[in-house]
Write a protein that holds these residues in place. Structure first.
Motif, PDB file in Angstrom:
ATOM      1  N   LEU B   4     -89.176  -9.205  34.543  1.00 13.81           N
ATOM      2  CA  LEU B   4     -89.928  -8.148  33.870  1.00 13.81           C
ATOM      3  C   LEU B   4     -88.979  -7.090  33.319  1.00 13.81           C
ATOM      4  N   PHE B   5     -89.264  -6.609  32.141  1.00 14.27           N
ATOM      5  CA  PHE B   5     -88.692  -5.341  31.688  1.00 14.27           C
ATOM      6  C   PHE B   5     -89.849  -4.358  31.663  1.00 14.27           C
ATOM      7  N   PHE B   6     -89.678  -3.190  32.245  1.00 14.18           N
ATOM      8  CA  PHE B   6     -90.798  -2.264  32.350  1.00 14.18           C
ATOM      9  C   PHE B   6     -90.302  -0.820  32.241  1.00 14.18           C
ATOM     10  N   GLY B   7     -91.279   0.102  32.225  1.00 19.69           N
ATOM     11  CA  GLY B   7     -90.924   1.513  32.090  1.00 19.69           C
ATOM     12  C   GLY B   7     -90.798   1.884  30.621  1.00 19.69           C
ATOM     13  N   ASP B   8     -90.006   2.914  30.340  1.00 17.78           N
ATOM     14  CA  ASP B   8     -89.812   3.413  28.985  1.00 17.78           C
ATOM     15  C   ASP B   8     -89.232   2.305  28.097  1.00 17.78           C
ATOM     16  N   SER B   9     -89.920   2.000  26.995  1.00 23.06           N
ATOM     17  CA  SER B   9     -89.477   0.864  26.168  1.00 23.06           C
ATOM     18  C   SER B   9     -88.113   1.120  25.529  1.00 23.06           C
ATOM     19  N   LYS B  10     -87.704   2.393  25.430  1.00 23.43           N
ATOM     20  CA  LYS B  10     -86.383   2.680  24.849  1.00 23.43           C
ATOM     21  C   LYS B  10     -85.261   2.532  25.878  1.00 23.43           C
ATOM     22  N   SER B  11     -85.607   2.598  27.134  1.00 19.73           N
ATOM     23  CA  SER B  11     -84.591   2.409  28.177  1.00 19.73           C
ATOM     24  C   SER B  11     -85.243   1.676  29.356  1.00 19.73           C
ATOM     25  N   PRO B  12     -85.597   0.408  29.116  1.00 16.26           N
ATOM     26  CA  PRO B  12     -86.368  -0.327  30.125  1.00 16.26           C
ATOM     27  C   PRO B  12     -85.573  -0.648  31.390  1.00 16.26           C
ATOM     28  N   LEU B  13     -86.308  -0.767  32.474  1.00 18.48           N
ATOM     29  CA  LEU B  13     -85.742  -1.209  33.742  1.00 18.48           C
ATOM     30  C   LEU B  13     -85.997  -2.695  33.880  1.00 18.48           C
ATOM     31  N   PHE B  14     -85.107  -3.388  34.575  1.00 19.53           N
ATOM     32  CA  PHE B  14     -85.286  -4.820  34.805  1.00 19.53           C
ATOM     33  C   PHE B  14     -85.738  -5.055  36.243  1.00 19.53           C
ATOM     34  N   GLY B  15     -86.635  -6.013  36.401  1.00 21.85           N
ATOM     35  CA  GLY B  15     -87.050  -6.391  37.750  1.00 21.85           C
ATOM     36  C   GLY B  15     -87.421  -7.857  37.813  1.00 21.85           C
ATOM     37  N   MET B  16     -87.407  -8.397  39.006  1.00 15.46           N
ATOM     38  CA  MET B  16     -87.811  -9.791  39.215  1.00 15.46           C
ATOM     39  C   MET B  16     -88.927  -9.781  40.252  1.00 15.46           C
ATOM     40  N   LEU B  17     -90.069 -10.290  39.828  1.00 12.54           N
ATOM     41  CA  LEU B  17     -91.240 -10.306  40.707  1.00 12.54           C
ATOM     42  C   LEU B  17     -91.332 -11.663  41.403  1.00 12.54           C
ATOM     43  N   HIS B  18     -91.390 -11.622  42.721  1.00 14.22           N
ATOM     44  CA  HIS B  18     -91.575 -12.845  43.514  1.00 14.22           C
ATOM     45  C   HIS B  18     -93.009 -12.834  44.032  1.00 14.22           C
ATOM     46  N   GLU B  19     -93.758 -13.865  43.711  1.00 13.83           N
ATOM     47  CA  GLU B  19     -95.171 -13.924  44.106  1.00 13.83           C
ATOM     48  C   GLU B  19     -95.367 -14.891  45.267  1.00 13.83           C
ATOM     49  N   PRO B  20     -96.279 -14.569  46.187  1.00 17.10           N
ATOM     50  CA  PRO B  20     -96.595 -15.518  47.263  1.00 17.10           C
ATOM     51  C   PRO B  20     -97.431 -16.668  46.728  1.00 17.10           C
ATOM     52  N   ARG B  21     -97.499 -17.739  47.481  1.00 14.65           N
ATOM     53  CA  ARG B  21     -98.339 -18.862  47.061  1.00 14.65           C
ATOM     54  C   ARG B  21     -99.806 -18.468  47.141  1.00 14.65           C
ATOM     55  N   ALA B  22    -100.599 -19.060  46.246  1.00 17.86           N
ATOM     56  CA  ALA B  22    -102.044 -18.783  46.250  1.00 17.86           C
ATOM     57  C   ALA B  22    -102.616 -19.114  47.628  1.00 17.86           C
ATOM     58  N   GLY B  23    -103.439 -18.238  48.110  1.00 16.93           N
ATOM     59  CA  GLY B  23    -104.056 -18.461  49.408  1.00 16.93           C
ATOM     60  C   GLY B  23    -103.259 -17.893  50.565  1.00 16.93           C
ATOM     61  N   GLN B  24    -102.028 -17.503  50.282  1.00 23.81           N
ATOM     62  CA  GLN B  24    -101.188 -16.956  51.365  1.00 23.81           C
ATOM     63  C   GLN B  24    -100.913 -15.467  51.193  1.00 23.81           C
ATOM     64  N   GLU B  25    -101.584 -14.839  50.180  1.00 29.50           N
ATOM     65  CA  GLU B  25    -101.279 -13.435  49.897  1.00 29.50           C
ATOM     66  C   GLU B  25    -101.747 -12.520  51.027  1.00 29.50           C
ATOM     67  N   LEU B  26    -100.904 -11.564  51.342  1.00 24.39           N
ATOM     68  CA  LEU B  26    -101.270 -10.540  52.327  1.00 24.39           C
ATOM     69  C   LEU B  26    -101.889  -9.325  51.647  1.00 24.39           C
ATOM     70  N   GLY B  27    -101.820  -9.319  50.304  1.00 20.41           N
ATOM     71  CA  GLY B  27    -102.348  -8.165  49.580  1.00 20.41           C
ATOM     72  C   GLY B  27    -101.444  -6.946  49.693  1.00 20.41           C
ATOM     73  N   GLN B  28    -100.172  -7.177  49.984  1.00 17.97           N
ATOM     74  CA  GLN B  28     -99.216  -6.072  50.127  1.00 17.97           C
ATOM     75  C   GLN B  28     -97.961  -6.354  49.307  1.00 17.97           C
ATOM     76  N   GLY B  29     -97.328  -5.288  48.866  1.00 22.04           N
ATOM     77  CA  GLY B  29     -96.109  -5.442  48.084  1.00 22.04           C
ATOM     78  C   GLY B  29     -94.899  -4.878  48.811  1.00 22.04           C
ATOM     79  N   VAL B  30     -93.735  -5.366  48.396  1.00 28.01           N
ATOM     80  CA  VAL B  30     -92.467  -4.795  48.884  1.00 28.01           C
ATOM     81  C   VAL B  30     -91.593  -4.493  47.667  1.00 28.01           C
ATOM     82  N   LEU B  31     -91.162  -3.247  47.561  1.00 23.02           N
ATOM     83  CA  LEU B  31     -90.256  -2.849  46.479  1.00 23.02           C
ATOM     84  C   LEU B  31     -88.839  -2.821  47.029  1.00 23.02           C
ATOM     85  N   MET B  32     -87.966  -3.620  46.427  1.00 22.12           N
ATOM     86  CA  MET B  32     -86.583  -3.705  46.908  1.00 22.12           C
ATOM     87  C   MET B  32     -85.667  -2.856  46.022  1.00 22.12           C
TER      88      MET B  32
END
Lengths: 290, 282
Positions: B4-32
C-alpha cells in the motif's frame, strides 16, 4: 510528479518491485532494473537503491527496485532451482512485467556484489539488456594483485601479526569445520533467502569463461559500467581490470571506475555520491532507441 | 501481503498489509513501527517474519515505513519526530480502514518504540510491544556516533592496498591520492541527519512512554541488549503493569561488525505473538 507504485509479479506473484515513474520520461531510454544486493531487501544497503531509483527517475528513466524470489518481500520460488538460475529467471520476469505493464522493451540492469553477478548472468542470456552496471562484480586475483598486496604487507606491522596468526592456526588447530557447521545452521529456517549460505558460497565461474561472456554481451552492442571499490578485497588497483580482462577497458562500450577510498557498500555519503554520479553519467550516455 | 501507498499523495507512506486467512480473523490489527536508518534495513526481514506469524494467528498486520525511511517518500532531511508521530497515527487509521478493524495494538522496534508510544494517546492501542526500545534519544545518538567512528576506523571495511602508515605519510605529501574516509559531522551510519532532527531525537526520553496508561505494555529485549529493561521501573512507577520478555533475538545494534547483518528474529516471533495474544510473558 514522480510516482511510485508497488507490484507483485512473476510466477505465483513470487516477485516484488517498486516502480518509480519519471515525471518527464526520456524518450527511448531503457528501463532500469535494480537487483538485490546479497540478502538486503530492495531498499539496498543504507537505502542506496531508493536514492538511486529516484535520482535516475529524475533524469527521465523508469526504474524498478526489486525483491527477487525468497528475498525481501519476495516469496520462495518452487522447483528447487539453484540461486544463480533463480536470479536469472527473476530478472527476466521483471523485464516481462515491465514490458507488459509499462511498455518497456530495453533494459539497463544493475546490482551490487551478488546483484552485480546476477546482472552479468542475465545480460549474458537476455538480448533485451542494452546496458549493465556492475558494482563490485567479478574480480579475479591477478599476478599484479598479489604483487601489490605483498608490497603492502611488507610495510604493514598488522599484516605481519595476521600472517603469524595464520601460520599458528595452520600448525595448531582447525576451526573451519566448526565454522561451516555454524554457517549451515543459519542457512535454514528464518534466514532470508532460505539458502543464504548458497549466495555467499557461489563458485565464481572461471575467469576465461567470464571473459567469453563479456565479449558476447559487448558484441551485441550492450554497454557496460564496471565500478569497483577499495572495499572489495579481491580488487585493489585500477589496472587490475586490464589484467583480468585484457583489452576490454579500452573498448568504447565499456566504462570503468575504481573508487579506492570507498567501502563495499558506500557507507560514507561522499563516496556514495561519487558512485551515484558515475551511474547517472553512464545512464545519460546510453543511446536512445529509435 | 498487500502493498500500500497511503497518506498524503504528494509524500506517500509505504506499508505492507498482512491479512489472516478467512475464518481465522480475530477482528484486531497490529501496527508495526520500524526503526529508522540502517537499523530499518537490518530489521526488514524480521518484521516480515513477525507480521506473517501474527497474520497466521488471526491479526490484520500493517508494517509501515516512516517518512524518509524505506520505500516511503522523502529523506531524513525533511523528517521530524513530530511528522513521524503523525505517520503512526495515519498508519493506524489506514490499518483500521483497510482491514475493517477497530481495535489496534502497536509494536515498535528501536526508535520505532518511543515513536509508537508518542502516538499512543491518539491511537489508543490495546497493547504496545516495545522491542529493543530506545529509551534515551541522546544515548541512542551517542551509540550511533560511536558506531560511525568504529566503522570509519575499520581497516577491513576500508581495505586499501597501502598500509595505514604509508597512507598517512602519503596523505601528508599528496592528499589527493591518499585514502579519504571523511564523514560530515551530521552523517551517521550511512545517513545524513539534520541538526534539528538530531535535537528532536536527543529530546526523546522516558517521558515518551507516559501516554501508555490505557494500554497493556510488553517490553521485549535480549540478554545482549538489555537496555530496554530500564524502561520497566519508570513505567511501573507510573502505575502500569508491564510484562517483560527476554528473547534470543539480538540485533547487537552497537556492534560495528553487525551493521550490515540482518536481524534474525529467532524466538521473538513466537514470543511477540504470544504476548499480543495475552499469553505468556515473564
Amino acid at each position: 510528479m514522480m510516482i511510485e507504485k508497488a507490484h507483485r509479479f512473476g510466477d505465483d506473484n513470487c516477485l516484488f518491485g517498486i516502480v518509480t515513474t519519471p515525471a518527464e520520461p526520456k524518450q527511448g531510454a531503457p528501463a532500469v532494473v535494480v537487483l538485490n544486493a546479497g540478502l538486503v531487501h530492495r531498499a539496498g544497503p543504507f537505502r542506496m537503491h531508493v536514492e538511486l531509483a529516484r535520482r535516475l527517475a529524475g533524469l527521465g528513466f523508469l526504474v524498478m527496485r526489486m525483491d527477487q524470489s525468497a528475498l525481501g518481500d519476495g516469496a520462495p520460488r518452487p522447483g528447487g532451482l539453484a540461486y544463480e538460475d533463480r536470479a536469472v529467471i527473476d530478472a527476466r520476469q521483471a523485464f516481462d512485467f515491465l514490458a507488459e505493464r509499462y511498455g518497456a522493451s530495453r533494459f539497463h540492469v544493475m546490482g551490487l556484489c551478488a546483484g552485480a553477478m546476477n546482472a552479468h548472468r542475465v545480460a549474458v542470456v537476455d538480448d533485451r539488456v542494452v546496458a549493465a552496471s556492475l558494482l563490485d562484480g567479478y574480480a579475479y586475483r591477478t599476478t599484479g594483485f598479489w604483487g601489490r598486496r605483498a608490497v603492502a604487507a611488507i610495510g604493514d606491522p598488522k599484516a605481519w601479526r595476521a600472517g603469524a596468526r595464520k601460520i599458528e592456526r595452520a600448525l595448531g588447530r582447525s576451526v573451519t569445520a566448526a565454522t561451516a557447521e555454524a554457517d549451515s545452521e543459519h542457512a535454514h529456517g528464518e534466514t532470508p533467502g532460505a539458502d543464504a549460505a548458497e549466495i555467499f558460497a557461489q563458485d565464481w565461474p572461471p575467469q576465461a569463461e567470464v571473459r567469453v561472456e563479456l565479449d558476447r554481451i559487448l558484441s551485441r552492442g550492450t554497454r557496460m559500467l564496471f565500478v569497483y571499490t577499495g572495499g572489495w578485497s579481491d580488487y585493489i588497483h585500477e589496472g587490475q581490470f586490464d589484467e583480468m580482462f585484457p583489452g576490454l577497458a579500452g573498448r568504447d562500450r565499456v566504462s570503468l571506475r575504481f573508487f579506492p577510498d570507498a567501502d563495499h557498500t558506500y557507507l560514507l555519503l561522499a563516496h556514495r555520491e561519487a558512485m551515484l554520479r558515475e551511474v547517472e553519467a553512464f545512464a545519460r550516455s546510453l543511446p536512445q532507441a529509435e | 501481503m498487500i502493498p500500500l501507498f497511503f497518506g498524503d499523495s504528494k509524500s506517500p507512506l509505504f506499508g505492507m498489509l498482512h491479512e489472516p486467512r478467512a475464518g481465522q480473523e480475530l477482528g484486531q490489527g497490529v501496527l508495526m513501527c520500524p526503526p529508522i536508518g540502517q537499523e530499518h534495513v537490518r530489521s526488514h526481514w524480521a518484521f516480515r517474519q513477525v507480521a506473517a506469524a501474527l497474520a497466521r494467528a488471526g491479526y490484520h498486520v500493517l508494517r509501515f515505513e516512516w517518512y524518509g525511511v524505506g520505500d516511503s517518500a522523502g529523506t531524513l532531511d525533511d523528517a521530524s519526530v513530530e511528522r513521524w508521530v503523525d505517520d503512526a497515527k495515519t498508519a493506524a487509521q489506514e490499518l483500521k480502514d483497510a482491514a475493517g478493524v477497530r481495535k489496534v495494538s502497536m509494536l515498535g522496534l528501536r526508535l520505532g518504540a518511543p515513536l509508537a508510544a508518542l502516538a499512543a494517546p491518539s491511537v489508543k492501542p490495546q497493547a504496545l510491544v516495545l522491542w529493543d526500545a530506545v529509551v534515551d534519544g541522546g544515548r541512542y545518538l551517542a551509540e550511533l556516533r560511536r558506531l560511525q567512528a568504529a566503522l570509519i576506523a575499520d581497516e577491513r571495511r576500508f581495505w586499501f592496498a597501502w598500509p595505514s602508515s604509508v597512507r598517512s605519510t602519503v596523505g601528508r605529501v599528496r592528499a589527493d591520492v591518499a585514502q579519504e574516509r571523511h564523514a560530515a559531522s551530521d552523517e551517521l551510519v550511512g545517513f545524513h541527519f539534520r541538526a534539528e532532527l538530531l535535537d528532536q531525537i536527543a529530546a526523546v526520553g522516558p517521558d515518551a512512554y507516559r501516554g501508555l496508561k490505557r494500554s497493556r505494555v510488553v517490553v521485549v529485549d535480549s540478554p545482549e541488549a538489555p537496555g530496554a529493561a530500564e524502561l520497566v521501573p519508570p513505567l511501573e512507577a507510573a502505575g502500569l503493569t508491564v510484562e517483560r520478555i527476554v528473547t534470543e533475538a539480538s540485533g547487537r545494534w552497537a556492534d560495528p561488525r553487525q551493521v550490515e547483518e540482518l536481524l534474525l528474529p529467532a524466538d521473538a516471533v513466537a514470543a511477540i505473538t504470544r504476548a499480543l495474544s495475552g499469553q505468556g510473558s515473564t
